[in-house]
Design a protein around this motif. Sequence first.
Motif, PDB file in Angstrom:
ATOM      1  N   LYS A 145       0.845  -1.194   0.000  1.00 39.32           N
ATOM      2  CA  LYS A 145       0.000   0.000   0.000  1.00 39.32           C
ATOM      3  C   LYS A 145       0.876   1.238   0.000  1.00 39.32           C
ATOM      4  N   VAL A 146       0.474   2.277  -0.738  1.00 40.01           N
ATOM      5  CA  VAL A 146       1.225   3.538  -0.771  1.00 40.01           C
ATOM      6  C   VAL A 146       0.608   4.503   0.237  1.00 40.01           C
ATOM      7  N   LEU A 147       1.421   4.947   1.197  1.00 39.85           N
ATOM      8  CA  LEU A 147       0.984   5.866   2.233  1.00 39.85           C
ATOM      9  C   LEU A 147       1.734   7.186   2.076  1.00 39.85           C
ATOM     10  N   SER A 148       1.015   8.300   2.230  1.00 41.90           N
ATOM     11  CA  SER A 148       1.620   9.622   2.065  1.00 41.90           C
ATOM     12  C   SER A 148       1.451  10.446   3.338  1.00 41.90           C
ATOM     13  N   ARG A 149       2.399  11.327   3.575  1.00 41.47           N
ATOM     14  CA  ARG A 149       2.315  12.222   4.724  1.00 41.47           C
ATOM     15  C   ARG A 149       2.855  13.595   4.350  1.00 41.47           C
ATOM     16  N   ASN A 150       2.333  14.627   5.014  1.00 42.20           N
ATOM     17  CA  ASN A 150       2.797  16.005   4.875  1.00 42.20           C
ATOM     18  C   ASN A 150       3.319  16.472   6.233  1.00 42.20           C
ATOM     19  N   GLN A 151       4.523  16.970   6.246  1.00 37.79           N
ATOM     20  CA  GLN A 151       5.129  17.428   7.490  1.00 37.79           C
ATOM     21  C   GLN A 151       5.848  18.756   7.270  1.00 37.79           C
ATOM     22  N   VAL A 152       5.899  19.554   8.326  1.00 34.95           N
ATOM     23  CA  VAL A 152       6.716  20.760   8.352  1.00 34.95           C
ATOM     24  C   VAL A 152       7.812  20.540   9.379  1.00 34.95           C
ATOM     25  N   TYR A 153       9.066  20.592   8.925  1.00 29.57           N
ATOM     26  CA  TYR A 153      10.222  20.451   9.799  1.00 29.57           C
ATOM     27  C   TYR A 153      10.752  21.841  10.150  1.00 29.57           C
ATOM     28  N   TYR A 154      11.206  22.005  11.360  1.00 23.47           N
ATOM     29  CA  TYR A 154      11.700  23.311  11.772  1.00 23.47           C
ATOM     30  C   TYR A 154      12.919  23.168  12.688  1.00 23.47           C
ATOM     31  N   THR A 155      13.794  24.161  12.614  1.00 22.33           N
ATOM     32  CA  THR A 155      14.946  24.289  13.501  1.00 22.33           C
ATOM     33  C   THR A 155      15.144  25.769  13.803  1.00 22.33           C
ATOM     34  N   VAL A 156      15.264  26.105  15.077  1.00 22.56           N
ATOM     35  CA  VAL A 156      15.517  27.485  15.497  1.00 22.56           C
ATOM     36  C   VAL A 156      16.600  27.460  16.560  1.00 22.56           C
ATOM     37  N   GLN A 157      17.687  28.187  16.317  1.00 16.80           N
ATOM     38  CA  GLN A 157      18.795  28.282  17.270  1.00 16.80           C
ATOM     39  C   GLN A 157      19.170  29.745  17.446  1.00 16.80           C
ATOM     40  N   PHE A 158      19.488  30.130  18.687  1.00 21.15           N
ATOM     41  CA  PHE A 158      19.901  31.515  18.925  1.00 21.15           C
ATOM     42  C   PHE A 158      20.641  31.604  20.263  1.00 21.15           C
ATOM     43  N   THR A 159      21.314  32.712  20.453  1.00 24.63           N
ATOM     44  CA  THR A 159      22.046  32.995  21.681  1.00 24.63           C
ATOM     45  C   THR A 159      21.290  34.039  22.493  1.00 24.63           C
ATOM     46  N   VAL A 160      21.168  33.794  23.798  1.00 23.96           N
ATOM     47  CA  VAL A 160      20.478  34.735  24.672  1.00 23.96           C
ATOM     48  C   VAL A 160      21.467  35.699  25.317  1.00 23.96           C
ATOM     49  N   SER A 161      22.496  35.154  25.919  1.00 24.84           N
ATOM     50  CA  SER A 161      23.492  35.961  26.616  1.00 24.84           C
ATOM     51  C   SER A 161      24.735  35.121  26.836  1.00 24.84           C
ATOM     52  N   ARG A 162      25.711  35.704  27.507  1.00 25.60           N
ATOM     53  CA  ARG A 162      26.919  34.940  27.824  1.00 25.60           C
ATOM     54  C   ARG A 162      26.596  33.798  28.775  1.00 25.60           C
ATOM     55  N   LEU A 163      25.612  33.995  29.652  1.00 27.73           N
ATOM     56  CA  LEU A 163      25.202  32.948  30.572  1.00 27.73           C
ATOM     57  C   LEU A 163      24.487  31.812  29.851  1.00 27.73           C
ATOM     58  N   ILE A 164      23.692  32.158  28.807  1.00 28.15           N
ATOM     59  CA  ILE A 164      22.960  31.152  28.027  1.00 28.15           C
ATOM     60  C   ILE A 164      23.436  31.272  26.580  1.00 28.15           C
ATOM     61  N   PRO A 165      24.527  30.588  26.216  1.00 26.17           N
ATOM     62  CA  PRO A 165      25.116  30.772  24.881  1.00 26.17           C
ATOM     63  C   PRO A 165      24.328  30.151  23.742  1.00 26.17           C
ATOM     64  N   GLN A 166      23.416  29.212  24.031  1.00 24.49           N
ATOM     65  CA  GLN A 166      22.648  28.614  22.932  1.00 24.49           C
ATOM     66  C   GLN A 166      21.331  28.044  23.417  1.00 24.49           C
ATOM     67  N   VAL A 167      20.271  28.352  22.672  1.00 24.87           N
ATOM     68  CA  VAL A 167      18.952  27.760  22.861  1.00 24.87           C
ATOM     69  C   VAL A 167      18.518  27.193  21.513  1.00 24.87           C
ATOM     70  N   SER A 168      17.957  26.001  21.513  1.00 22.59           N
ATOM     71  CA  SER A 168      17.629  25.343  20.250  1.00 22.59           C
ATOM     72  C   SER A 168      16.280  24.635  20.338  1.00 22.59           C
ATOM     73  N   PHE A 169      15.465  24.814  19.288  1.00 22.07           N
ATOM     74  CA  PHE A 169      14.218  24.072  19.094  1.00 22.07           C
ATOM     75  C   PHE A 169      14.288  23.383  17.740  1.00 22.07           C
TER      76      PHE A 169
END
Length: 212
Positions: A145-169
């Motif tokens: 059987k042929v099955l299909s799917r639609n997805q949205v992939y995401y990546t978000v990375q950024f720096t907040v401060s010297r105390l928090i050098p990286q946050v990632s989703f």
Amino acid sequence: MEAERDRTVTGQFLVSQSRTPNRPDLAGEWDGRRLSSFGSDLWWSHSNAKIDLYSEFKDYGDDFRADQGFVPQVGYRSNYGEAGYTFRPKGFFSRIRTYAMAEYDSQQDGSMLYRLRSAGFGADGKFRSFTRIRFANESFRNDGKVLSRNQVYYTVQFTVSRLIPQVSFDGWVGQDIDFFNNRVGRGALVNFSAQFRPATRLTMSSTNVVQC
């Protein structure tokens, strides 16, 4: 070989000849038969400051055998292509690359195994940030059987401060396939991670995963 600085063609062609053990008491296909076939893999790429193109073609015969590894699947053909365009705006984002990709895999008789159609963008910005959003439409052949799917992939990375050098989703949202029960459902996946640097020589990390 390399035709120009921004164009590259690379490939390999393989031929295999093998013979199964003569032990039908252990496996029905182990009857001493001889197997011979071919395998090929070809890449082509072209890039400059704005445009990048890439394609790959694979073809492995049904009786190709690579007992030393490196070829996990045989008896199929694969066609993959990707095109991207990069521009550098002034503002929050310093670089944005838009792209589209497609892939079609089939058995040697032409029956579809997998199909991908996808497009998205990736961007570098202020606060040492990186953002990538990609939509993908995929089809799989599973249990006849042929099955299909639609997805949205995401990546978000950024720096907040010297105390928090990286946050990632990162993760996805949309449809997913239950291959065991051969059906399509809906869901989402979120991976969250953060780094903490309370001292110059001390860095701590935290990771959480939520799936529904």
